[in-house]
Design a protein around this motif. Structure first.
Motif, PDB file in Angstrom:
ATOM      1  N   SER A 251       7.349  16.637  -0.253  1.00 27.65           N
ATOM      2  CA  SER A 251       6.509  15.439  -0.339  1.00 27.65           C
ATOM      3  C   SER A 251       7.369  14.185  -0.401  1.00 27.65           C
ATOM      4  O   SER A 251       8.538  14.226  -0.809  1.00 27.65           O
ATOM      5  N   PHE A 252       6.765  13.065  -0.001  1.00 28.08           N
ATOM      6  CA  PHE A 252       7.436  11.764  -0.096  1.00 28.08           C
ATOM      7  C   PHE A 252       6.395  10.669  -0.342  1.00 28.08           C
ATOM      8  O   PHE A 252       5.192  10.873  -0.100  1.00 28.08           O
ATOM      9  N   GLN A 253       6.866   9.548  -0.831  1.00 28.10           N
ATOM     10  CA  GLN A 253       6.015   8.385  -1.060  1.00 28.10           C
ATOM     11  C   GLN A 253       6.191   7.428   0.117  1.00 28.10           C
ATOM     12  O   GLN A 253       7.292   6.935   0.373  1.00 28.10           O
ATOM     13  N   PHE A 254       5.097   7.194   0.846  1.00 27.48           N
ATOM     14  CA  PHE A 254       5.126   6.276   1.987  1.00 27.48           C
ATOM     15  C   PHE A 254       4.547   4.939   1.525  1.00 27.48           C
ATOM     16  O   PHE A 254       3.381   4.851   1.141  1.00 27.48           O
ATOM     17  N   THR A 255       5.345   3.881   1.564  1.00 23.27           N
ATOM     18  CA  THR A 255       4.909   2.565   1.101  1.00 23.27           C
ATOM     19  C   THR A 255       5.105   1.550   2.216  1.00 23.27           C
ATOM     20  O   THR A 255       6.216   1.396   2.730  1.00 23.27           O
ATOM     21  N   ILE A 256       4.033   0.876   2.581  1.00 21.75           N
ATOM     22  CA  ILE A 256       4.116  -0.187   3.571  1.00 21.75           C
ATOM     23  C   ILE A 256       3.867  -1.513   2.865  1.00 21.75           C
ATOM     24  O   ILE A 256       2.885  -1.678   2.136  1.00 21.75           O
ATOM     25  N   SER A 257       4.791  -2.430   3.053  1.00 21.01           N
ATOM     26  CA  SER A 257       4.761  -3.744   2.404  1.00 21.01           C
ATOM     27  C   SER A 257       4.737  -4.788   3.516  1.00 21.01           C
ATOM     28  O   SER A 257       5.608  -4.773   4.395  1.00 21.01           O
ATOM     29  N   PHE A 258       3.755  -5.687   3.506  1.00 19.49           N
ATOM     30  CA  PHE A 258       3.625  -6.620   4.622  1.00 19.49           C
ATOM     31  C   PHE A 258       2.918  -7.897   4.179  1.00 19.49           C
ATOM     32  O   PHE A 258       2.194  -7.909   3.174  1.00 19.49           O
TER      33      PHE A 258
ATOM     34  N   ILE B 218       0.856  -1.184   0.000  1.00 26.44           N
ATOM     35  CA  ILE B 218       0.000   0.000   0.000  1.00 26.44           C
ATOM     36  C   ILE B 218       0.898   1.241   0.000  1.00 26.44           C
ATOM     37  O   ILE B 218       1.845   1.329   0.795  1.00 26.44           O
ATOM     38  N   SER B 219       0.596   2.172  -0.893  1.00 31.93           N
ATOM     39  CA  SER B 219       1.485   3.329  -1.066  1.00 31.93           C
ATOM     40  C   SER B 219       0.694   4.635  -1.064  1.00 31.93           C
ATOM     41  O   SER B 219      -0.344   4.748  -1.725  1.00 31.93           O
ATOM     42  N   ASP B 220       1.178   5.620  -0.292  1.00 27.05           N
ATOM     43  CA  ASP B 220       0.581   6.964  -0.234  1.00 27.05           C
ATOM     44  C   ASP B 220       1.597   7.999  -0.695  1.00 27.05           C
ATOM     45  O   ASP B 220       2.754   7.960  -0.264  1.00 27.05           O
ATOM     46  N   HIS B 221       1.169   8.905  -1.564  1.00 24.68           N
ATOM     47  CA  HIS B 221       1.975  10.084  -1.878  1.00 24.68           C
ATOM     48  C   HIS B 221       1.562  11.171  -0.893  1.00 24.68           C
ATOM     49  O   HIS B 221       0.419  11.634  -0.900  1.00 24.68           O
ATOM     50  N   VAL B 222       2.486  11.558  -0.013  1.00 22.11           N
ATOM     51  CA  VAL B 222       2.175  12.425   1.114  1.00 22.11           C
ATOM     52  C   VAL B 222       2.840  13.780   0.933  1.00 22.11           C
ATOM     53  O   VAL B 222       4.042  13.856   0.632  1.00 22.11           O
ATOM     54  N   ARG B 223       2.052  14.838   1.124  1.00 21.83           N
ATOM     55  CA  ARG B 223       2.625  16.187   1.127  1.00 21.83           C
ATOM     56  C   ARG B 223       2.921  16.586   2.567  1.00 21.83           C
ATOM     57  O   ARG B 223       2.021  16.856   3.360  1.00 21.83           O
ATOM     58  N   PHE B 224       4.184  16.567   2.899  1.00 25.44           N
ATOM     59  CA  PHE B 224       4.644  16.946   4.237  1.00 25.44           C
ATOM     60  C   PHE B 224       6.161  16.908   4.226  1.00 25.44           C
ATOM     61  O   PHE B 224       6.767  16.207   3.404  1.00 25.44           O
TER      62      PHE B 224
END
Length: 594
Positions: free
Chosen positions: A225-232, A127-133
């Motif tokens: 911004s960064f791309q937050f990706t959680i793989s599980f 699951i991946s989110d493009h986050v502005r922060f």
């Protein structure tokens, strides 16, 4: 009104976010769902009032719940570390392990299918989110470490070499964080890199014992911004848990960047309680009888297979198709309003149509589907625990002549009757009955836990875009999710592309949308009054009925078999009981006889 009723009203107001609740108000009409029912039960228990989730689903109003109260709740004895293991199993672990218990039935099944498919991506969620922060690695690592310390499932490994599969919790958990800087790339190059990375990572081989069973990858895309990706692996987190983890991680990260100090959270033991409850339920003869009686006439195949699955090489992944339909979104608010006016869960309205379509596809009046259920224990804070708390319950329903309203109510009654057995594992049901329910599954999700990001204060973090990958072992999966902060529903079909053509799945999707439109048009009309087929399909059906001339191939049968064996040698030619011969095998045997 009585003191008990006033207490119930106060708790309902707190859980449902309402200023005022009356004793005749319906829990589902006020926006209640399975997760909120858990919180309701745990808060009542803290005030000395004992109810179960099944009571909420069956009674639905405070005045109906009062007679079901079972008096003052006694203090529950918590499960001690290692209490679910034998002495021999306890000796397997050293001082670095703080707890251990068996895998749940669903965990074991997911691990089995992952190994059977040779780590081709099944039950590996990305699951991946493009986050502005803004990005600060130190603060992010501190926030992540806080989550890992609080939730044992994030420090868990599996041991699969004993008499039964076990999971163990390490005292200390490593930070499975990787950061990659993509800021020198163009936006298009970044997108290509992320797509390539995701595709390559689908085949990641999990080390069950040494881990990690989850990883977080951060790709820096700009200074803002960064791309937050959680793989599980799905065996450690369900969808709600993943959403809850992401919410807590974002909130803690933002707090640290604002100069706040994180408070130490108590270690959450919800998943150990869940495993203990499942172990107890495995011996429940009442649950066994419930499913045996309800699934007696249930079909195992309902969706017509218009394709013959090609023989796959070992380790080759099942070809998965995903079809998302926009047609449900414009009528979402009306469907949600309808469920609230009827005083039933939104899922009941959606499930009624699901059963209706399955019955139409199979031509039978009994439809069966595995329905994803939340099996979290009814304990304080259970809605915040992380783990795999799901179960796929095979529920069968007779789709008899009735109005749409009656069909929805019948579906709601089925859900209410089954909620008390929601933790009885699918694997045990299949074992009890000697039948596999692996064709159709239905899942409805509403991750309102994300609202906690806004509730935490004036958040500056913004999720710009999200994407995800997941694969199961079911052939036909219907997924309906509800958006946040607005009454919007999204409909998707995830299917085995080796069995179903996309065009056929599109036709099935149209049946769902047509059924939703029909029930909204007249809730009291018979659901059999109008067909789900479109005009072209009805015309084709009429033409086929009127066609009386059939052209047959006059060539010898053995010649036709030989030609078919050349075209599709692996396709089934003859089926008799448990014996199946392909065209190649039939041709070879006929040649030997000749």
């Amino acid at each position: 009104r009585t003191e008990v009723e006033r207490t119930l009203c106060e708790v309902w107001e707190e859980v449902l976010g309402r200023e005022r609740v009356g004793v005749a108000d319906n829990f589902f009409s006020l926006g209640g769902d399975s997760i909120l029912s858990l919180r309701l039960v745990s808060l009542l228990k803290a005030r000395g009032l004992l109810l179960e989730v099944r009571d909420i689903f069956q009674a639905r109003t405070i005045e109906s719940l009062v007679p079901r109260l079972r008096g003052v709740a006694s203090e529950e004895k918590d499960v001690e570390p290692f209490a679910l293991l034998s002495e021999a199993e306890r000796r397997l672990f050293d001082e670095d392990v703080e707890d251990a218990y068996p895998l749940s039935a669903l965990q074991a099944g997911m691990v089995f299918h992952t190994q059977l498919e040779e780590f081709s991506g099944i039950y590996h969620d990305i699951i991946s989110d493009h986050v502005r922060f803004r990005w600060n690695r130190g603060a992010f690592e501190q926030a992540l470490a806080s989550c890992i310390a609080e939730h044992p499932i994030l420090r868990t490994g599996f041991r699969l070499d004993g008499e039964r599969p076990l999971q163990f919790v390490r005292r200390q958990g490593a930070l499975p964080l990787q950061v990659e800087d993509l800021r020198a790339m163009s936006e298009q190059e970044q997108e290509q890199h992320l797509a390539s990375w995701t595709e390559a990572h689908k085949g990641y081989v999990f080390d069950w014992e040494h881990g990690p069973l989850f990883q977080i990858h951060v790709f820096l895309r700009s200074d803002e911004s960064f791309q937050f990706t959680i793989s599980f692996h799905h065996a450690i987190l369900d969808g709600w848990s993943r959403a809850s983890l992401t919410t807590a991680l974002y909130n803690r990260y933002e707090s640290l960047l604002q100069g706040e100090t994180l408070q130490d959270e108590p270690v959450d033991r919800t998943y150990r309680r869940f495993i203990a409850a499942e172990q107890k339920l495995l011996a429940d003869s009442e649950a066994k009888q419930f499913f045996a009686s309800r699934l007696e006439e249930a079909p195992t195949r309902q969706v017509p297979r218009l394709k013959v699955a090609a023989e796959r090489q070992a380790g080759a992944p099942v070809r998965q198709g995903v079809l998302r339909l926009e047609g449900l979104t414009p009528i979402s608010d009306r469907l949600i309003a309808l469920s609230m006016s009827m005083g039933v869960a939104v899922q009941s309205v959606l499930l009624a149509v699901h059963y209706k379509v399955l019955s139409s596809l199979s031509g039978r009046d009994v439809a069966v589907s595995c329905v994803t259920q939340n099996g979290r224990p009814e304990s304080e804070g259970a809605e915040r625990g992380l783990g795999l708390f799901l179960n796929s319950l095979p529920l069968a329903m007779k789709v008899e002549p009735a109005s749409w309203r009656e069909l929805i109510q019948k579906t709601a009654d089925l859900t209410s009757a089954s909620v008390g057995y929601r933790g009885y594992p699918l694997a045990r049901i299949q074992q009890d009955l000697g039948v596999a329910f692996d064709e159709v599954t239905f899942n409805y999700t509403h991750y309102h836990v994300y609202n906690d990001m806004e509730a935490a204060g004036e958040t500056q973090l913004e999720v710009l875009e999200s994407s995800g990958f997941e694969r199961t072992n079911f052939d036909f999966h219907v997924d309906i999710s509800r958006g946040l902060g607005r009454d919007v529903l999204f409909l998707a079909f995830v299917y085995n592309a080796d069995l179903y053509e996309e065009g056929f799945v599109q036709r099935i999707g149209a049946y769902y949308l047509r059924a939703f439109e029909q029930l909204l048009e007249d809730l009291d009309a018979p659901h059999l009054a109008a067909p789900l087929l479109d005009e072209s399909e009805l015309s084709q059906l009429r033409d086929s009925r009127n066609a009386t001339v059939v052209a047959y191939d006059a060539r010898p049968v053995q010649q036709q078999i030989a030609e078919q064996a050349q075209r599709t040698p692996a396709s089934p030619a003859v089926v008799c009981g448990d014996v199946t011969l392909s065209y190649a095998e039939l041709e070879a045997r006929s040649n030997r006889l000749a």
